[in-house]
Design a protein around this motif. Structure first.
Motif, PDB file in Angstrom:
ATOM      1  N   GLN A  49       0.843  -1.184   0.000  1.00  0.00           N
ATOM      2  CA  GLN A  49       0.000   0.000   0.000  1.00  0.00           C
ATOM      3  C   GLN A  49       0.886   1.244   0.000  1.00  0.00           C
ATOM      4  O   GLN A  49       2.077   1.180   0.337  1.00  0.00           O
ATOM      5  CB  GLN A  49      -0.900   0.017   1.243  1.00  0.00           C
ATOM      6  CG  GLN A  49      -1.799  -1.194   1.396  1.00  0.00           C
ATOM      7  CD  GLN A  49      -2.955  -1.193   0.416  1.00  0.00           C
ATOM      8  OE1 GLN A  49      -3.443  -0.140   0.025  1.00  0.00           O
ATOM      9  NE2 GLN A  49      -3.399  -2.380   0.021  1.00  0.00           N
ATOM     10  N   VAL A  50       0.294   2.374  -0.365  1.00  0.00           N
ATOM     11  CA  VAL A  50       1.002   3.646  -0.324  1.00  0.00           C
ATOM     12  C   VAL A  50       0.108   4.664   0.369  1.00  0.00           C
ATOM     13  O   VAL A  50      -1.049   4.859  -0.027  1.00  0.00           O
ATOM     14  CB  VAL A  50       1.379   4.144  -1.729  1.00  0.00           C
ATOM     15  CG1 VAL A  50       2.094   5.496  -1.644  1.00  0.00           C
ATOM     16  CG2 VAL A  50       2.267   3.123  -2.447  1.00  0.00           C
ATOM     17  N   ALA A  51       0.619   5.297   1.411  1.00  0.00           N
ATOM     18  CA  ALA A  51      -0.132   6.319   2.144  1.00  0.00           C
ATOM     19  C   ALA A  51      -0.166   7.611   1.330  1.00  0.00           C
ATOM     20  O   ALA A  51       0.628   7.797   0.401  1.00  0.00           O
ATOM     21  CB  ALA A  51       0.511   6.554   3.509  1.00  0.00           C
ATOM     22  N   PRO A  52      -1.077   8.538   1.653  1.00  0.00           N
ATOM     23  CA  PRO A  52      -1.167   9.797   0.910  1.00  0.00           C
ATOM     24  C   PRO A  52       0.142  10.576   0.846  1.00  0.00           C
ATOM     25  O   PRO A  52       0.407  11.288  -0.133  1.00  0.00           O
ATOM     26  CB  PRO A  52      -2.237  10.580   1.686  1.00  0.00           C
ATOM     27  CG  PRO A  52      -3.117   9.524   2.250  1.00  0.00           C
ATOM     28  CD  PRO A  52      -2.193   8.404   2.619  1.00  0.00           C
ATOM     29  N   SER A  53       0.992  10.430   1.855  1.00  0.00           N
ATOM     30  CA  SER A  53       2.283  11.130   1.857  1.00  0.00           C
ATOM     31  C   SER A  53       3.252  10.544   0.854  1.00  0.00           C
ATOM     32  O   SER A  53       4.317  11.117   0.603  1.00  0.00           O
ATOM     33  CB  SER A  53       2.904  11.066   3.252  1.00  0.00           C
ATOM     34  OG  SER A  53       3.185   9.714   3.607  1.00  0.00           O
ATOM     35  N   GLY A  54       2.903   9.392   0.279  1.00  0.00           N
ATOM     36  CA  GLY A  54       3.807   8.707  -0.633  1.00  0.00           C
ATOM     37  C   GLY A  54       4.627   7.617   0.027  1.00  0.00           C
ATOM     38  O   GLY A  54       5.380   6.915  -0.656  1.00  0.00           O
ATOM     39  N   ARG A  55       4.484   7.463   1.329  1.00  0.00           N
ATOM     40  CA  ARG A  55       5.240   6.436   2.050  1.00  0.00           C
ATOM     41  C   ARG A  55       4.604   5.063   1.816  1.00  0.00           C
ATOM     42  O   ARG A  55       3.428   4.853   2.087  1.00  0.00           O
ATOM     43  CB  ARG A  55       5.281   6.752   3.544  1.00  0.00           C
ATOM     44  CG  ARG A  55       6.132   5.784   4.380  1.00  0.00           C
ATOM     45  CD  ARG A  55       7.585   5.778   3.925  1.00  0.00           C
ATOM     46  NE  ARG A  55       8.206   7.074   4.014  1.00  0.00           N
ATOM     47  CZ  ARG A  55       8.926   7.503   5.051  1.00  0.00           C
ATOM     48  NH1 ARG A  55       9.107   6.718   6.087  1.00  0.00           N
ATOM     49  NH2 ARG A  55       9.476   8.703   5.018  1.00  0.00           N
ATOM     50  N   GLY A  56       5.391   4.116   1.338  1.00  0.00           N
ATOM     51  CA  GLY A  56       4.909   2.770   1.094  1.00  0.00           C
ATOM     52  C   GLY A  56       4.971   1.907   2.343  1.00  0.00           C
ATOM     53  O   GLY A  56       5.745   2.169   3.271  1.00  0.00           O
ATOM     54  N   PRO A 105       6.315  -0.490   7.464  1.00  0.00           N
ATOM     55  CA  PRO A 105       6.495   0.706   6.634  1.00  0.00           C
ATOM     56  C   PRO A 105       7.911   0.802   6.075  1.00  0.00           C
ATOM     57  O   PRO A 105       8.879   0.331   6.691  1.00  0.00           O
ATOM     58  CB  PRO A 105       6.230   1.865   7.620  1.00  0.00           C
ATOM     59  CG  PRO A 105       5.665   1.222   8.858  1.00  0.00           C
ATOM     60  CD  PRO A 105       6.172  -0.169   8.884  1.00  0.00           C
ATOM     61  N   ASP A 106       8.013   1.430   4.912  1.00  0.00           N
ATOM     62  CA  ASP A 106       9.326   1.759   4.369  1.00  0.00           C
ATOM     63  C   ASP A 106       9.934   2.882   5.201  1.00  0.00           C
ATOM     64  O   ASP A 106       9.229   3.758   5.708  1.00  0.00           O
ATOM     65  CB  ASP A 106       9.210   2.233   2.924  1.00  0.00           C
ATOM     66  CG  ASP A 106       8.658   1.162   1.992  1.00  0.00           C
ATOM     67  OD1 ASP A 106       8.699  -0.031   2.375  1.00  0.00           O
ATOM     68  OD2 ASP A 106       8.178   1.520   0.897  1.00  0.00           O
ATOM     69  N   ALA A 107      11.250   2.865   5.317  1.00  0.00           N
ATOM     70  CA  ALA A 107      11.949   3.960   5.979  1.00  0.00           C
ATOM     71  C   ALA A 107      12.235   5.057   4.946  1.00  0.00           C
ATOM     72  O   ALA A 107      11.650   5.084   3.866  1.00  0.00           O
ATOM     73  CB  ALA A 107      13.232   3.451   6.623  1.00  0.00           C
ATOM     74  N   SER A 108      13.142   5.972   5.299  1.00  0.00           N
ATOM     75  CA  SER A 108      13.557   6.999   4.342  1.00  0.00           C
ATOM     76  C   SER A 108      15.046   6.813   4.094  1.00  0.00           C
ATOM     77  O   SER A 108      15.517   5.684   4.025  1.00  0.00           O
ATOM     78  CB  SER A 108      13.229   8.399   4.879  1.00  0.00           C
ATOM     79  OG  SER A 108      13.817   8.610   6.147  1.00  0.00           O
TER      80      SER A 108
END
Length: 297
Positions: A49-56, A105-108
């Motif tokens: 999934q991808v959140a509205p912020s773009g974070r997968g 969640p993916d990190a940065s």
């Protein structure tokens, strides 16, 4: 890396036999009307999934969850791909048979593999957004949103306790390599990386601190449990916390502000990466901590 991933897949297939069941969490808060309790579909029941912020993020909703399931964010260590994390830490298997949704969640940072655990960082905001995105689609009890992490992800879990106690009810961390002088091993990201710089939680928050006696970080760095014992103004009374896995330390502080608690365990046979032989004990205790410590009403 290929060998590590293949071993991870094998662990995912057989790991559920190692995890013991526990009762469902305590008092619930109504989820978003029209939310889904349907299990996720895909390989091993996982979906991206991808959140509205773009974070997968990768999501697992097991069959049989209620309309007020708990949510745990599992935060991987530095440079650890999601597949390796979810297959070796045990949370995917642990969720089966419980009223529990798990997300990875993916990190940065470089390759989306490093957590920015600075005060009010981009990752704090992104993880808030991930929780909002999941809660808008799936039936999540807002009082039972929690975070667990190891290594660099454990640092991030501690940061969430500092900065996002309005969303995360309680957190737990395994082998956070705290460098109090400000050393940052997580890539060239903005912010002050001294973990407890600016850490002023708006409320007392329950924290589990798990450590490994066979990891050099345990011997080189001070334990973080004292930070939370002090921040939560815990009293001197300690309750021994023993179990099947041998420990050099097993202590629980329960006389803390706001009815919170601090759990500290040091595993004799623990290594830096969460080993499968610790999963039953550590996840059971983490789940118990989460179940007993919802977001205040």
């Amino acid at each position: 890396m290929f060998t590590r991933v293949m071993l991870a897949l094998v662990a995912l297939l057989i790991g559920s036999a190692l995890i013991s069941p526990l009762a469902a969490p305590g008092p619930a808060q109504a989820a978003v009307p029209g939310c889904s309790t349907a299990p996720t579909e895909g390989i091993f029941g996982l979906t991206r999934q991808v959140a509205p912020s773009g974070r997968g993020y990768t999501l697992y909703v097991p069959p049989g969850v209620s309309d007020h399931a708990s949510l745990v964010l599992d935060l991987a260590g530095a440079a650890v791909p999601t597949l390796a994390e979810l297959a070796t830490d045990g949370w995917r298997q642990f969720a089966d048979g419980k009223d529990l949704i798990v997300a990875w969640p993916d990190a940065s940072g470089v390759g989306s593999l490093f957590w920015n655990y600075a005060e009010n960082s981009n990752d704090v905001a992104a993880l808030r957004d991930v929780v909002s995105d999941i809660s808008a689609k799936h039936c999540v009890d807002a009082r039972h949103v929690h975070a667990w992490g190891w290594s660099n992800g454990a640092m991030m879990a501690h940061r969430l306790a500092c900065d996002a106690g309005d969303v995360f009810a309680s957190v737990a961390a395994y082998e956070a390599p705290w460098f109090p002088t400000g050393v940052n091993l997580a890539g060239p990201m903005d912010g002050d990386f001294r973990l407890f710089t600016g850490c002023a939680p708006k409320r007392p928050i329950s924290v589990g601190v798990f450590e490994a006696a066979l990891d050099f970080n345990y011997w080189l760095n001070p334990s973080m449990h004292t930070e939370w014992v002090n921040r939560n103004h815990c009293g001197p009374n300690r309750i021994p916390d023993t179990g099947a896995q041998p420990t050099t330390e097993g202590t629980r502080w329960t006389d803390c502000d706001g009815g919170t608690e601090v759990l500290w365990r040091v595993y004799v046979l623990g290594i830096h990466q969460p080993p499968f032989w610790l999963a039953p004990d550590m996840l059971d205790r983490t789940w118990q901590l989460f179940r007993d410590n919802p977001l205040p009403a």
